[in-house]
Design an enzyme around this catalytic site. Sequence first.
Site, PDB file in Angstrom:
ATOM      1  N   LYS A   4     -26.529  60.221  39.237  1.00 21.73           N
ATOM      2  CA  LYS A   4     -25.342  61.050  39.449  1.00 21.73           C
ATOM      3  C   LYS A   4     -25.636  62.238  38.555  1.00 21.73           C
ATOM      4  O   LYS A   4     -25.214  62.271  37.384  1.00 21.73           O
ATOM      5  CB  LYS A   4     -24.077  60.282  39.027  1.00 21.73           C
ATOM      6  CG  LYS A   4     -22.805  61.088  39.134  1.00 21.73           C
ATOM      7  CD  LYS A   4     -22.205  61.099  40.525  1.00 21.73           C
ATOM      8  CE  LYS A   4     -20.981  62.013  40.571  1.00 21.73           C
ATOM      9  NZ  LYS A   4     -20.297  61.994  41.865  1.00 21.73           N
ATOM     10  N   SER A  23     -18.345  65.390  36.819  1.00 23.16           N
ATOM     11  CA  SER A  23     -17.202  66.041  36.174  1.00 23.16           C
ATOM     12  C   SER A  23     -16.022  65.075  36.179  1.00 23.16           C
ATOM     13  O   SER A  23     -16.077  64.005  36.779  1.00 23.16           O
ATOM     14  CB  SER A  23     -16.870  67.353  36.887  1.00 23.16           C
ATOM     15  OG  SER A  23     -16.678  67.122  38.264  1.00 23.16           O
ATOM     16  N   ASP A  30     -18.527  57.036  37.745  1.00 25.02           N
ATOM     17  CA  ASP A  30     -19.405  56.831  38.903  1.00 25.02           C
ATOM     18  C   ASP A  30     -20.784  56.357  38.443  1.00 25.02           C
ATOM     19  O   ASP A  30     -21.338  55.390  38.969  1.00 25.02           O
ATOM     20  CB  ASP A  30     -19.591  58.139  39.696  1.00 25.02           C
ATOM     21  CG  ASP A  30     -18.346  58.538  40.469  1.00 25.02           C
ATOM     22  OD1 ASP A  30     -17.296  57.923  40.270  1.00 25.02           O
ATOM     23  OD2 ASP A  30     -18.446  59.489  41.273  1.00 25.02           O
ATOM     24  N   GLY A  45     -24.179  62.893  45.157  1.00 23.25           N
ATOM     25  CA  GLY A  45     -23.761  64.260  44.880  1.00 23.25           C
ATOM     26  C   GLY A  45     -22.367  64.270  44.282  1.00 23.25           C
ATOM     27  O   GLY A  45     -21.860  63.253  43.795  1.00 23.25           O
ATOM     28  N   THR A  76     -19.315  56.682  45.870  1.00 17.25           N
ATOM     29  CA  THR A  76     -19.692  55.751  44.794  1.00 17.25           C
ATOM     30  C   THR A  76     -19.564  54.307  45.261  1.00 17.25           C
ATOM     31  O   THR A  76     -20.404  53.456  44.924  1.00 17.25           O
ATOM     32  CB  THR A  76     -18.817  55.983  43.545  1.00 17.25           C
ATOM     33  OG1 THR A  76     -18.912  57.351  43.171  1.00 17.25           O
ATOM     34  CG2 THR A  76     -19.265  55.116  42.389  1.00 17.25           C
ATOM     35  N   ARG A 108     -12.611  54.078  56.458  1.00 18.27           N
ATOM     36  CA  ARG A 108     -11.161  54.045  56.693  1.00 18.27           C
ATOM     37  C   ARG A 108     -10.417  53.845  55.384  1.00 18.27           C
ATOM     38  O   ARG A 108     -10.264  52.724  54.896  1.00 18.27           O
ATOM     39  CB  ARG A 108     -10.833  52.933  57.685  1.00 18.27           C
ATOM     40  CG  ARG A 108      -9.428  53.010  58.188  1.00 18.27           C
ATOM     41  CD  ARG A 108      -9.366  52.352  59.547  1.00 18.27           C
ATOM     42  NE  ARG A 108      -8.004  52.101  59.930  1.00 18.27           N
ATOM     43  CZ  ARG A 108      -7.651  51.556  61.080  1.00 18.27           C
ATOM     44  NH1 ARG A 108      -8.578  51.180  61.949  1.00 18.27           N
ATOM     45  NH2 ARG A 108      -6.402  51.368  61.366  1.00 18.27           N
ATOM     46  N   GLY A 141     -18.467  65.726  45.260  1.00 23.23           N
ATOM     47  CA  GLY A 141     -17.657  66.368  46.292  1.00 23.23           C
ATOM     48  C   GLY A 141     -18.347  66.273  47.639  1.00 23.23           C
ATOM     49  O   GLY A 141     -18.931  65.246  47.984  1.00 23.23           O
TER      50      GLY A 141
HETATM   51  N1  LIG Z   1     -12.546  51.674  52.729  1.00 22.85           N
HETATM   52  C1  LIG Z   1     -11.790  51.799  51.648  1.00 22.85           C
HETATM   53  N2  LIG Z   1     -10.565  51.228  51.601  1.00 22.85           N
HETATM   54  C2  LIG Z   1      -9.770  51.368  50.503  1.00 22.85           C
HETATM   55  N3  LIG Z   1     -10.129  52.056  49.400  1.00 22.85           N
HETATM   56  C3  LIG Z   1     -11.337  52.637  49.392  1.00 22.85           C
HETATM   57  C4  LIG Z   1     -12.238  52.533  50.498  1.00 22.85           C
HETATM   58  N4  LIG Z   1     -13.365  53.216  50.196  1.00 22.85           N
HETATM   59  C5  LIG Z   1     -13.187  53.708  48.960  1.00 22.85           C
HETATM   60  N5  LIG Z   1     -11.984  53.366  48.470  1.00 22.85           N
HETATM   61  C6  LIG Z   1     -11.390  53.778  47.186  1.00 22.85           C
HETATM   62  O1  LIG Z   1     -11.199  55.186  47.268  1.00 22.85           O
HETATM   63  C7  LIG Z   1     -11.452  55.797  45.999  1.00 22.85           C
HETATM   64  C8  LIG Z   1     -12.540  56.872  46.163  1.00 22.85           C
HETATM   65  O2  LIG Z   1     -13.776  56.200  46.448  1.00 22.85           O
HETATM   66  P1  LIG Z   1     -15.112  56.630  45.721  1.00 22.85           P
HETATM   67  O3  LIG Z   1     -14.884  56.775  44.259  1.00 22.85           O
HETATM   68  O4  LIG Z   1     -16.180  55.705  46.166  1.00 22.85           O
HETATM   69  O5  LIG Z   1     -15.288  58.074  46.373  1.00 22.85           O
HETATM   70  P2  LIG Z   1     -16.332  59.209  45.995  1.00 22.85           P
HETATM   71  O6  LIG Z   1     -16.691  59.909  47.260  1.00 22.85           O
HETATM   72  O7  LIG Z   1     -17.432  58.640  45.200  1.00 22.85           O
HETATM   73  O8  LIG Z   1     -15.426  60.160  45.089  1.00 22.85           O
HETATM   74  P3  LIG Z   1     -15.947  61.405  44.164  1.00 22.85           P
HETATM   75  O9  LIG Z   1     -15.984  62.585  45.090  1.00 22.85           O
HETATM   76  O10 LIG Z   1     -14.838  61.488  43.134  1.00 22.85           O
HETATM   77  O11 LIG Z   1     -17.272  61.026  43.589  1.00 22.85           O
HETATM   78  C9  LIG Z   1     -11.830  54.668  45.046  1.00 22.85           C
HETATM   79  O12 LIG Z   1     -10.685  54.274  44.336  1.00 22.85           O
HETATM   80  C10 LIG Z   1     -12.305  53.560  45.985  1.00 22.85           C
HETATM   81  O13 LIG Z   1     -12.114  52.275  45.419  1.00 22.85           O
HETATM   82 MG   LIG Z   2     -18.116  59.232  43.323  1.00 21.74          MG
END
Ligand SMILES: Nc1ncnc2c1ncn2[C@@H]1O[C@H](COP(=O)(O)OP(=O)(O)OP(=O)(O)O)[C@@H](O)[C@H]1O
Ligand SMILES: [Mg+2]
Length: 230
Positions: A43, A47, A61, A123, A22, A183, A125
């Site tokens: 999206k 869930s 998201d 997507g 996201t 990272r 996960g």
């Molecule tokens: N490089 C980074 N450094 C620190 N925090 C990060 C970084 N990238 C993402 N985050 C934080 O990690 C968390 C998960 O990121 P994000 O929601 O974008 O993941 P996602 O893959 O979309 O998750 P989901 O599978 O739930 O949809 C969020 O709180 C986001 O702010």
């Molecule tokens: Mg997400």
Amino acid sequence: MNHAWTPTGLFVTATDTGTGKTTLASQLAAALHARGSCVRVRKPVESGCAHDEDGNLLPADALALQRAAGERESLEAVAPYRLSAALSPARAAALEGISLTLDKLERACLVGGRQGDFLLVEGAGGFYSPLASDGLNADLASRLRLPLLILAPDRLGVIGHVLLTLEAAARRGLDVAGVVLNRLPDPERPAQLDNATELSALTPDTPLYSVADTDGMAPLAAALAEHLIR
Ligand SMILES: Nc1ncnc2c1ncn2[C@@H]1O[C@H](COP(=O)(O)OP(=O)(O)OP(=O)(O)O)[C@@H](O)[C@H]1O
Ligand SMILES: [Mg+2]
């Protein structure tokens, strides 16, 4: 399924949940929107939605994606299937008595689109995580025939997960627009870990990007947007 629209776009997926999909997709939507592209963010199923005070499910998201893309479309269009349980969408839908099929998700991704629009789908996960009663994230990506942008946490053990995901994509004949090593904060990170160097040697033909922290997302999104709509 027959559609008038053969979309251009990306399917944003990952090796795992919580890897930055996201975060990057929102920045990318904003960068494409700022460059004049008509971005349709989706999206298709979310869930783990919280309830607001009126009992409505809030898809965090989808709200971030919708805002980033200029709020051109309704939340109903961006996130048509909203589920409460913080489980895989397939499992959450089964528990909540909602019928969720690949046909429905594919239709939800394509509805409203026109030639020239950019379809940006997040997507749920990872690439092989269950998405509907009859398929995985990978199956929706295959139906949409969109190139993949694969987020992966830049931590010990990720190389195997990235290679498995790339093999799964190749098996389905899907293009990979890039792998993003993100990272995330990790106090246990070994000082000498260098996934980027190891991965680029193992998959020299796959575009590989590294993001050091959340501040690194916007420059990467700008570079990707530049490349995608050139
Ligand atoms: N490089 C980074 N450094 C620190 N925090 C990060 C970084 N990238 C993402 N985050 C934080 O990690 C968390 C998960 O990121 P994000 O929601 O974008 O993941 P996602 O893959 O979309 O998750 P989901 O599978 O739930 O949809 C969020 O709180 C986001 O702010
Ligand atoms: Mg997400």
